[in-house]
Design an enzyme around this catalytic site. Structure first.
Site, PDB file in Angstrom:
ATOM      1  N   GLY A 161      42.636  37.182  30.908  1.00 11.27           N
ATOM      2  CA  GLY A 161      41.531  37.638  31.742  1.00 11.27           C
ATOM      3  C   GLY A 161      42.019  38.490  32.893  1.00 11.27           C
ATOM      4  O   GLY A 161      43.225  38.706  33.069  1.00 11.27           O
ATOM      5  N   ASN A 162      41.087  38.975  33.696  1.00 14.20           N
ATOM      6  CA  ASN A 162      41.456  39.840  34.816  1.00 14.20           C
ATOM      7  C   ASN A 162      42.190  39.086  35.912  1.00 14.20           C
ATOM      8  O   ASN A 162      42.968  39.666  36.661  1.00 14.20           O
ATOM      9  CB  ASN A 162      40.199  40.494  35.398  1.00 14.20           C
TER      10      ASN A 162
ATOM     11  N   ALA B 104      36.578  40.963  24.541  1.00 11.53           N
ATOM     12  CA  ALA B 104      37.035  39.890  23.651  1.00 11.53           C
ATOM     13  C   ALA B 104      36.650  38.516  24.181  1.00 11.53           C
ATOM     14  O   ALA B 104      36.277  37.628  23.409  1.00 11.53           O
ATOM     15  CB  ALA B 104      38.549  39.985  23.470  1.00 11.53           C
ATOM     16  N   ASP B 105      36.728  38.323  25.499  1.00  8.64           N
ATOM     17  CA  ASP B 105      36.382  37.013  26.061  1.00  8.64           C
ATOM     18  C   ASP B 105      34.919  36.683  25.818  1.00  8.64           C
ATOM     19  O   ASP B 105      34.565  35.545  25.458  1.00  8.64           O
ATOM     20  CB  ASP B 105      36.716  36.961  27.555  1.00  8.64           C
TER      21      ASP B 105
END
Length: 263
Positions: A8-9, A113-114
């Site tokens: 993730g970010n 994608a998440d």
């Protein structure tokens, strides 16, 4: 064993799955801050020690799958998989690990994608019409119909981003920690309480309002599934959630890996 990672970010969450097929379960999970500059060797120094603590050898890992919304990290993760485990990783949504559900929006390729993994896992686990809320750097709302088709959603700034903007763009407002206020009152008696009320209860009101509007558009009863780091915090402030599932994204990786194995 399956090794999975959700990039993730803000954080990378690694998870180790034990078992096969429908019996595959998350055995362990570890979190590290996202840094696109982190090399495959650096990942390995950290990860191999954690696997050792868990009593797992490199040779026990037979499949690796990654989901990434940080493209600059993909190469280093591939190096990790190939150099230290001798495996070519799957990337969620690509190649053999393509999505096997319908994405009924204007730009299907833009779905992260998440978000896709949450859609996949929520339909697999809960069925019916669903609204999935993922509390991450951004807060994502997803609408999924009873066939598992993704119908669209919305994206809002995460509550921490909102607080960062509030503090960063004002001269006198102090930095506060995100937590549930001590009371349900929305009339604060001092600056810090007023900030907490505005950020926290304002966010709850935003969520409840969006979900109410989404349910009206869907036109059928829809279960609400919450995931992400702050889901538990908000679960204490609203009765909106039908399920709070912290592992939804990671479990989506396990389901996708199983689908890939089956062809």
């Amino acid at each position: 064993m399956l090794l999975a990672a959700d990039v993730g970010n803000t954080n990378v969450v690694f998870a180790l799955f034990d078992g096969e097929g429908a019996a595959r379960k998350v055995r362990a999970r570890w979190r590290i801050a996202t840094d696109p500059r982190r090399t495959g060797d650096e990942y390995a120094v950290w990860l191999l020690q954690l696997l050792k603590i868990e009593g797992v050898e490199r040779s026990d890992i037979t499949q690796i799958i990654f989901a990434s919304v940080v493209p600059r990290a993909d190469h280093n993760l591939t190096v990790l998989a190939q150099k230290y485990f001798g495996l070519t990783p799957l990337f969620a949504g690509q190649g053999a690990a393509r999505w096997r559900f319908e994405i009924d929006v204007d730009q299907p390729s833009s779905l992260g994608a998440d978000r896709a993994l949450n859609i996949l896992a929520a339909h697999h686990k809960y069925g019916g019409d669903l609204i999935v809320i993922d509390f991450g750097t951004a807060t994502k709302f997803e609408a999924i119909d009873f066939n598992g088709t993704y119908k669209g959603g919305s994206i809002a700034p995460g509550i921490n981003l909102s607080l960062d903007a509030l503090v960063g763009k004002t001269a006198k407002l102090p930095r506060i920690a995100i937590r549930a206020p001590d009371t349900t009152s929305v009339i604060g008696r001092n600056t810090e309480d007023q900030m907490l009320i505005g950020v926290f209860w304002g966010y709850v009101a935003m969520m409840e309002g969006l979900v109410e509007r989404m349910r009206a558009e869907i036109g059928r009863p829809a279960k609400i599934v919450a995931t992400g780091g702050l889901a538990i915090l908000f679960d204490e402030a609203t009765d909106m959630f039908d399920h709070v599932d912290a592992d939804l994204t990671i479990e989506g990786l396990g389901i996708l890996a199983e689908q890939t194995e089956q062809g």
